[in-house]
Motif scaffolding. Structure first.
Motif, PDB file in Angstrom:
ATOM      1  N   ARG A  31       8.615  10.074  -4.717  1.00  0.00           N
ATOM      2  CA  ARG A  31       7.513   9.853  -5.657  1.00  0.00           C
ATOM      3  C   ARG A  31       8.030   9.950  -7.076  1.00  0.00           C
ATOM      4  O   ARG A  31       9.052  10.576  -7.331  1.00  0.00           O
ATOM      5  CB  ARG A  31       6.364  10.838  -5.422  1.00  0.00           C
ATOM      6  N   VAL A  81       1.443   5.615   1.794  1.00  0.00           N
ATOM      7  CA  VAL A  81       1.135   6.147   0.465  1.00  0.00           C
ATOM      8  C   VAL A  81       0.348   7.446   0.656  1.00  0.00           C
ATOM      9  O   VAL A  81      -0.768   7.419   1.185  1.00  0.00           O
ATOM     10  CB  VAL A  81       0.319   5.129  -0.357  1.00  0.00           C
ATOM     11  N   ASP A  82       0.950   8.554   0.261  1.00  0.00           N
ATOM     12  CA  ASP A  82       0.346   9.878   0.475  1.00  0.00           C
ATOM     13  C   ASP A  82      -0.225  10.013   1.892  1.00  0.00           C
ATOM     14  O   ASP A  82      -1.388  10.398   2.086  1.00  0.00           O
ATOM     15  CB  ASP A  82      -0.742  10.155  -0.578  1.00  0.00           C
ATOM     16  N   THR A  95       0.576   1.720  -5.318  1.00  0.00           N
ATOM     17  CA  THR A  95       1.220   3.019  -5.120  1.00  0.00           C
ATOM     18  C   THR A  95       1.007   3.782  -6.426  1.00  0.00           C
ATOM     19  O   THR A  95       1.826   3.715  -7.337  1.00  0.00           O
ATOM     20  CB  THR A  95       2.731   2.852  -4.869  1.00  0.00           C
ATOM     21  N   TRP A 117       2.962   9.295  -8.870  1.00  0.00           N
ATOM     22  CA  TRP A 117       3.158  10.591  -8.238  1.00  0.00           C
ATOM     23  C   TRP A 117       2.630  10.659  -6.796  1.00  0.00           C
ATOM     24  O   TRP A 117       2.459  11.723  -6.241  1.00  0.00           O
ATOM     25  CB  TRP A 117       2.575  11.723  -9.106  1.00  0.00           C
ATOM     26  N   THR A 118       2.344   9.515  -6.185  1.00  0.00           N
ATOM     27  CA  THR A 118       2.022   9.526  -4.748  1.00  0.00           C
ATOM     28  C   THR A 118       3.321   9.323  -3.963  1.00  0.00           C
ATOM     29  O   THR A 118       4.184   8.533  -4.351  1.00  0.00           O
ATOM     30  CB  THR A 118       1.026   8.408  -4.367  1.00  0.00           C
ATOM     31  N   TRP A 119       3.464  10.057  -2.850  1.00  0.00           N
ATOM     32  CA  TRP A 119       4.619   9.855  -1.965  1.00  0.00           C
ATOM     33  C   TRP A 119       4.534   8.457  -1.378  1.00  0.00           C
ATOM     34  O   TRP A 119       3.454   8.031  -0.972  1.00  0.00           O
ATOM     35  CB  TRP A 119       4.600  10.869  -0.813  1.00  0.00           C
ATOM     36  N   HIS A 120       5.660   7.775  -1.331  1.00  0.00           N
ATOM     37  CA  HIS A 120       5.631   6.443  -0.708  1.00  0.00           C
ATOM     38  C   HIS A 120       6.967   6.098  -0.070  1.00  0.00           C
ATOM     39  O   HIS A 120       8.031   6.474  -0.557  1.00  0.00           O
ATOM     40  CB  HIS A 120       5.209   5.362  -1.704  1.00  0.00           C
ATOM     41  N   HIS A 124      11.215  13.156  -0.981  1.00  0.00           N
ATOM     42  CA  HIS A 124      10.311  13.890  -0.084  1.00  0.00           C
ATOM     43  C   HIS A 124      11.086  14.981   0.669  1.00  0.00           C
ATOM     44  O   HIS A 124      12.173  14.713   1.185  1.00  0.00           O
ATOM     45  CB  HIS A 124       9.665  12.916   0.908  1.00  0.00           C
ATOM     46  N   GLN A 147       7.513  10.657   5.536  1.00  0.00           N
ATOM     47  CA  GLN A 147       6.172  11.243   5.643  1.00  0.00           C
ATOM     48  C   GLN A 147       5.660  11.103   7.070  1.00  0.00           C
ATOM     49  O   GLN A 147       6.131  10.263   7.827  1.00  0.00           O
ATOM     50  CB  GLN A 147       5.177  10.488   4.754  1.00  0.00           C
ATOM     51  N   LYS A 193      -9.843  11.139  -8.254  1.00  0.00           N
ATOM     52  CA  LYS A 193      -8.556  10.805  -8.886  1.00  0.00           C
ATOM     53  C   LYS A 193      -8.708   9.630  -9.851  1.00  0.00           C
ATOM     54  O   LYS A 193      -9.688   8.894  -9.792  1.00  0.00           O
ATOM     55  CB  LYS A 193      -7.522  10.497  -7.802  1.00  0.00           C
TER      56      LYS A 193
END
Ligand code: GTQ
Length: 369
Positions: free
Chosen positions: A116, A135-136, A150, A153-156, A189, A194, A221
């Motif tokens: 991220r 994505v998250d 995306t 700051w979202t995990w992807h 991550h 994920q 958000k």
């Protein structure tokens, strides 16, 4: 009528002489300088982008993007991407203004690790059917002409679970913008990959029903809760609107991919549009403060950007620097043409910088040079 001559009271118009040069040298030694030597440059009458209009031909770039599959592994590259550089903005890796774009390729069965970053990203799929991104925790499957986001700051992590060839999608990120503010952060991550939570495309199930919103929703958000925007309903919306309205004289039938809860842009820094030019349609010229990157999603046509003619066909990408006149035409008299685009207009609006105007002369068309 505005005059743009700098030789007026209110603009810097000091004539240099030997005494002044000696004075400038003394200031320079103290990390200082005389504002009047640069004032007109740093406060221009109107935007003076370093970026120039550029077309990236898909037919020319595609073989080189495919070549990257053989040359580097996805894991080693992190992301296997051919970046698109504006000739005068290579130093900041910008495609136009403070926006970045690139062509990412993933081979069949391939998957990339999760990370991220502070930059926000969006994807527009050019070819291939097996693409997915998580994505998250939410897995999205995307196909040709689908759009996905995306948010920052979202995990992807991405991959291609198809077995019929590579996926090529276009990335759009605000990396140069984030770096211009010295605001960049990045994390790998902790588990490298994920775990998927819930069903695939869950945001489409909850937020993808057009005018229906989940009642009592507590989403808070600053980006759209809807993460993927498939092509079919997008195209259908454009065709339906074309039956009911004349659209925009500058853009034909144009829709903004929106946050279904607010009606606003999908993310705080970037917005995206899909527009349809009807058979034979040509638009009038206008310009805006903000940078835009277009992708020919369907059909072929010609755009004029800052007086420069750009012929495009499916997969071609071109940019419009801030405040550059631009207009579009569909080359076909029988088929419609569609342009995908993304821009930094949400930033311009939020900061009070946004302006827009129509080309005033020549029946609304700029001269082609
Ligand atoms: O997919 O995470 O083209 O981080 C450039 C930077 C893609 C991505 C890019 C990125 C990504």
């Amino acid at each position: 009528m505005t005059t743009y001559s700098d030789d007026v009271l209110g603009r810097a118009r000091v004539t240099d002489n030997a005494d002044l040069h000696a004075y400038y040298d003394k200031l320079a030694r103290l990390d200082a300088g005389a504002l009047w030597t640069i004032a007109n440059k740093i406060e221009p009458w109107f935007p003076q982008p370093e970026s120039v209009p550029v077309k990236w031909s898909y037919q020319e770039l595609r073989p080189l993007v495919l070549e990257a599959l053989r040359l580097v592994s996805g894991d080693d590259a992190g992301r296997r991407v051919v970046a698109l550089y504006n000739p005068r903005r290579r130093d900041i890796a910008a495609t136009v203004g403070l926006l970045y774009s690139g062509l990412q390729i993933m081979g069949p069965g391939e998957s990339m690790t999760a990370h991220r970053h502070q930059a926000a990203a969006l994807r527009f799929v050019l070819e291939g059917t097996g693409a997915w991104t998580i994505v998250d925790g939410q897995k999205l499957k995307v196909g040709p002409r689908d759009f996905a986001i995306t948010p920052n700051w979202t995990w992807h992590e991405h991959g291609n679970e198809g077995d019929d060839g590579p996926v090529i999608w276009q990335d759009g990120l605000d990396i140069p913008l984030v770096n211009a503010f010295d605001a960049g952060f990045y994390e790998v991550h902790p588990d490298v990959y994920q775990k998927q939570e819930g069903i695939t495309n869950s945001s489409l199930h909850v937020y993808g029903a057009g005018q229906l919103r989940p009642f009592g929703d507590t989403w808070h958000k600053n980006h759209s809760p809807l993460l993927a925007y498939p092509w079919e309903p997008t195209y259908e919306a454009l065709l339906n609107a074309a039956e009911a309205t004349d659209g925009s004289p500058y853009d034909g039938i144009i829709m903004e991919y929106s946050n279904p809860l607010t009606g606003g842009s999908v993310m705080p820094t970037m917005s995206a549009h899909m527009q349809l030019l009807r058979p034979g349609e040509s638009t009038l010229a206008h310009r805006q403060v903000g940078s835009k990157i277009y992708t020919a999603a369907k059909g072929s046509g010609t755009s004029v950007v800052a007086g420069q003619r750009i012929d495009w066909t499916e997969g071609d990408i071109f940019c419009v620097p801030s405040w550059a006149w631009h207009e579009h035409a569909n080359a076909s008299r029988s088929d419609d043409a569609c342009l995908f685009s993304f821009n930094d207009f949400p930033v311009m609006r939020a900061l009070g910088f946004f302006r827009e105007e129509a080309y005033p002369d020549n029946d609304g068309h700029q001269p082609v040079g």
